[in-house]
Design an enzyme around this catalytic site. Structure first.
Site, short mmCIF file in Angstrom:
data_model
loop_
_atom_site.label_atom_id
_atom_site.label_comp_id
_atom_site.label_asym_id
_atom_site.label_seq_id
_atom_site.Cartn_x
_atom_site.Cartn_y
_atom_site.Cartn_z
N ASN A 286 4.33 10.57 2.05
CA ASN A 286 4.05 9.23 2.56
C ASN A 286 4.81 8.20 1.73
O ASN A 286 6.02 8.41 1.51
CB ASN A 286 2.56 8.94 2.80
CG ASN A 286 1.59 9.15 1.68
OD1 ASN A 286 1.41 10.26 1.20
ND2 ASN A 286 0.91 8.09 1.27
N ASP A 287 4.20 7.12 1.33
CA ASP A 287 4.92 5.95 0.83
C ASP A 287 6.10 6.23 -0.11
O ASP A 287 5.97 7.03 -1.03
CB ASP A 287 3.97 5.06 0.02
CG ASP A 287 2.60 4.93 0.63
OD1 ASP A 287 2.39 5.43 1.73
OD2 ASP A 287 1.73 4.33 -0.03
N GLN A 303 5.12 9.48 -2.31
CA GLN A 303 3.82 10.13 -2.24
C GLN A 303 4.04 11.50 -1.59
O GLN A 303 4.63 11.60 -0.50
CB GLN A 303 2.85 9.29 -1.39
CG GLN A 303 2.45 8.01 -2.05
CD GLN A 303 1.44 8.25 -3.17
OE1 GLN A 303 0.27 8.48 -2.92
NE2 GLN A 303 1.91 8.20 -4.40
N SER A 344 0.37 5.27 -5.04
CA SER A 344 1.64 4.56 -4.99
C SER A 344 1.89 3.59 -6.13
O SER A 344 0.95 3.10 -6.77
CB SER A 344 1.74 3.81 -3.66
OG SER A 344 2.01 4.73 -2.65
N ARG A 414 -4.91 -1.02 -6.05
CA ARG A 414 -3.86 -0.01 -6.21
C ARG A 414 -2.46 -0.53 -5.90
O ARG A 414 -2.29 -1.67 -5.53
CB ARG A 414 -4.15 1.18 -5.31
CG ARG A 414 -4.21 0.89 -3.83
CD ARG A 414 -4.58 2.17 -3.07
NE ARG A 414 -4.67 1.98 -1.64
CZ ARG A 414 -5.76 1.54 -1.00
NH1 ARG A 414 -6.83 1.20 -1.69
NH2 ARG A 414 -5.76 1.42 0.31
N ASP A 415 -1.49 0.35 -6.06
CA ASP A 415 -0.09 0.17 -5.65
C ASP A 415 0.63 -0.93 -6.44
O ASP A 415 1.18 -1.88 -5.85
CB ASP A 415 0.00 -0.12 -4.13
CG ASP A 415 -0.78 0.87 -3.29
OD1 ASP A 415 -1.04 1.98 -3.78
OD2 ASP A 415 -1.14 0.53 -2.14
N GLU A 462 -2.78 -3.25 1.13
CA GLU A 462 -2.05 -2.18 0.42
C GLU A 462 -0.60 -2.56 0.08
O GLU A 462 -0.04 -3.51 0.60
CB GLU A 462 -2.02 -0.87 1.23
CG GLU A 462 -3.34 -0.37 1.72
CD GLU A 462 -3.26 1.01 2.36
OE1 GLU A 462 -4.18 1.79 2.10
OE2 GLU A 462 -2.32 1.32 3.11
C1 FRU Z 1 -0.60 3.66 1.76
C2 FRU Z 1 -1.56 4.29 0.75
C3 FRU Z 1 -1.51 3.54 -0.57
C4 FRU Z 1 -1.97 4.58 -1.54
C5 FRU Z 1 -1.32 5.81 -0.98
C6 FRU Z 1 -2.05 7.09 -1.23
O1 FRU Z 1 -0.11 4.56 2.70
O2 FRU Z 1 -2.85 4.28 1.28
O3 FRU Z 1 -2.27 2.37 -0.59
O4 FRU Z 1 -1.55 4.32 -2.82
O5 FRU Z 1 -1.19 5.61 0.41
O6 FRU Z 1 -1.31 8.20 -0.81
#
Ligand code: FRU
Length: 707
Positions: A286-287, A303, A344, A414-415, A462
């Protein structure tokens, strides 16, 4: 309480567990033999999933004890009669919350001492209602009396417990396994199934020190093989331990250390492999994370679940490139550790003497990430922020000893997106707080942080980004941009402490793209961005990898009709993909006319449409069955929800097709989508008139996997 020899059950004469003693299998109507307290366990065993519960699986036959009656907020307790411990093991199935003392099964002495205890596996959101086998070695308690208690004292998320098939046995239902390897090859290869409910927790150490842990769906009948990349740990001793059901013994024996892994010869050749978009060799992504350019190299972390095609085990995969398209995958930059799995965050260049990170006398690299503590081996603070550094040019990263650098503040904060702010000579972190709120935190050294302010992006959440751009390329006129995961953004001013928006959120980024961020320290003042193309893993047809990044794109600001807006274009490096070009003929064309293209799924269409000379109400092109048409009345790009103002009477289109995706760039607006590519010709759209092409070219794009 029914307390009998299993062999005497007429139903199961063939199982051969002649010696097992069933404490309870929860097949009866009520809880005969148990004292029931509270409401949570209902009037008798649950017959499957209860109202509002995620699907429960893994229990035997029909019934199991469940404290989900009345949902998570009910509490209660089941207490068994005393029984004598006459076998070496107590086996049972358990699921639900992972809260010691609160959602648990206890073995209790007549004096009330808790002799053994176990919980379900879940804390955070997500998780699974599958019951799993557990086994207590009770040989030291032989001949003693004890009772069992099933406890639910917990309210809120995962405030429940499920139990089934409690048996005394001389053979454990699960066995503790442990193996060690001298790391002489790059990969520890694992045979796995795609079935998430088959996941087991494996804990790994290196030279006896904690290394990481992962949920892996080990299988004797694998769908494919995955690997732990150990390239950075050669010469060490890797030890892996787990609790496995007996039937996985053989699959466990097949886990092997080697310089290759089964299926490696097919990597990048798979039918569903995008030809020029970033995907990982194996597993889910993912991200994008940790985007930083340094010394001629673009770093792309992401991710990643290295062990399967669904979200789990959040790890920062790491790839490097010198042109944003040809990637080499390195071992992960960050793996799950004591503070949790790695959510992330961002990457940045760390000049010498500008931080408390031990990067040495030369310029280093830094990462800021979220440790999601709910999913730690021993669940801790919900979400904290940590930093990591590299003193070897970004080849390997070490987590800072003093982590977390920011304790949990609020919600699922987060992030972190971190960068150096020259005017105030300090570090800035944009951090997602909660709902649509983000925070700005500042630090002199990347380690001690102070919250300076907050800002909002209504409609988004996010994955923040925060950067400065020149308007129309004029370095004297700059604005700052705050960005959220959906691509909603606000333009405004930033003084190192506060972001002051000059207007409402805008959006020029649509479709499946999500959770993107821009590069730190890109050359020539560029703002290069990658997004994640989220979507249904079914689009990858069961391949051993799933989901992908968008094309790299360059952001700039333009003033259009007196308003400043973000302008999104494919990064110039995309031109390097072109192999052959056909000029499809300019001038007036009518609806449905074929455009001569190329075979295959990987090409770019470049078109400039003169809207003054165009009489059609809708104009554009149809690519592989997807219609990419611009609507004169609404000034929107149809077929997808993207909108853009027309700047100068010309519609400038660049359409990229790859295996399974189409991305459209139209006058500074981006739309990226997964498509079902059954094919179909390239044709002209000119509804109710004619369209005038000033330019129309089709480029065949090469695969980046065979340079
Ligand atoms: C966005 C998210 C982020 C988090 C990550 C977890 O897609 O939800 O906010 O850090 O994915 O995998």
């Amino acid at each position: 309480m029914r307390f009998h020899r299993l062999a005497s059950l007429a139903l199961f004469p063939v199982l051969g567990f002649a010696e097992d003693l069933v404490i309870d299998d929860f097949e009866a109507e009520g809880f005969g033999g148990w004292t029931v307290e509270g409401e949570a366990f209902g009037k008798g065993p649950a017959r499957g999933t209860l109202p509002n519960q995620m699907e429960v699986s893994g229990y035997e036959r029909r019934g199991h004890a469940s404290s989900y009656h009345g949902g998570d907020d009910s509490t209660g307790r089941l207490r068994s009669r005393a029984f004598r411990i006459e076998r070496r093991h107590l086996n049972f199935l358990i699921g639900g919350g992972a809260y010691p003392g609160e959602t648990c099964l206890n073995l209790v002495s007549p004096e009330g001492e808790v002799l053994r205890t176990a919980t379900g596996p879940n804390t955070g959101s997500g998780g699974s209602e599958a019951l799993e086998w557990r086994s207590w070695d009770v040989s030291d308690l032989d001949g003693r009396e004890a009772r069992l208690e099933v406890v639910d004292r917990r309210r809120g998320g995962w405030g429940h417990i499920t139990v089934d098939a409690i048996r005394l046995s001389d053979t454990p239902a699960v066995v503790e396994v442990e193996r060690s390897w001298g790391v002489e090859g790059r990969y520890l290869a694992w045979p796995v199934t795609r079935d998430k409910t088959a996941s087991r927790r494996f804990v790994m150490t290196l030279d006896g020190e904690p290394f990481t842990y992962a949920n892996i769906a080990l299988s004797g009948d694998p769908d494919f093989w995955v690997f732990t990349d150990l390239a950075d740990h050669r010469g060490k001793t890797l030890t892996v331990s787990a609790r496995l059901p007996r039937e996985l013994r053989e699959a466990w024996e097949r886990v092997a250390l080697s310089d290759d892994y089964p299926g490696e010869e097919m990597i990048y050749q798979e039918d569903r492999r995008p030809l020029y978009h970033f995907t990982s060799r194996r597993g889910w992504i993912n991200d994008p994370n940790g985007l930083v350019y340094h010394d001629g190299t673009w770093h792309l972390c992401y991710q990643h679940n290295p062990y399967n095609i669904f979200w789990d085990n959040m790890t920062w995969g790491h790839a490097v490139s010198d042109d944003l398209f040809h990637w080499e995958e390195l071992p992960p930059a960050l793996v799950p550790g004591p503070q949790g799995v790695m959510y992330s965050g961002s990457g940045f260049v760390v000049p010498a003497k500008r931080s408390a990170l031990p990067v040495g006398d030369r310029e280093g690299l830094g990462l800021a990430y979220t440790a999601w503590g709910e999913l730690a081996l021993e669940p801790g603070q919900r979400a904290t922020q940590g930093v990591a550094y590299s003193a070897d040019g970004g080849r390997t990263f070490s987590k800072f000893d003093g982590n977390p650098v920011l304790e949990h503040l609020v919600g699922g904060n987060r992030d972190p997106k971190v960068f150096w702010h020259e005017p105030t000579a300090r570090w800035v972190m944009a951090l997602y707080h909660d709902r649509d709120e983000y925070g700005i935190h500042v630090s002199p050294d990347l380690v001690s942080w102070r919250q300076a302010s907050t800002y909002r992006i209504p409609g988004d959440s996010e994955c923040p980004d925060l950067f400065e751009l020149a308007i129309d390329g004029d370095p004297q006129r700059t604005k700052w941009v705050v960005w959220g995961a959906k691509g909603l953004y606000r333009i405004g001013d930033f003084d190192g402490e506060h972001f002051e928006p000059s207007g409402e959120p805008q959006r020029h980024y649509w479709g499946n793209a999500y959770a993107g961020q821009t590069y730190d320290s890109a050359p020539d003042g560029r703002r290069v961005h990658f997004g994640w193309m989220r979507g249904d893993i079914a689009a990858f047809g069961g391949a051993p990898f799933s989901l992908q990044m968008t094309l790299p794109m360059d952001f700039s600001l333009r003033e259009v009709d007196g308003e400043v807006r973000l302008w999104i274009e494919p990064s110039p490096e995309a031109r390097g993909l072109r192999r052959r070009t056909k000029d499809a003929g300019v001038g007036l064309r009518s609806d449905g006319e074929k455009i001569e293209g190329f075979r295959g799924r990987s090409f770019e269409i470049e078109a400039v449409i003169d809207l003054e000379k165009t009489t059609a109400e809708r104009c554009g092109v149809t690519v592989l069955g997807e219609s990419i048409g611009w609507d004169r009345a609404t000034r929107t790009l149809g077929g997808a929800e993207g909108r853009q103002a027309v700047v100068d009477g010309k519609l400038r289109l660049r359409v990229f097709s790859d295996v399974g995706t189409i991305e459209v760039f139209a006058n500074g607006t981006y739309v990226g989508s997964y498509v079902d590519q059954r094919g179909g010709p390239l044709t002209v759209i000119a509804t109710g008139g004619e369209v005038h092409f000033d330019e129309l070219r089709v480029h065949r794009l090469g695969s980046v996997w065979n340079r």
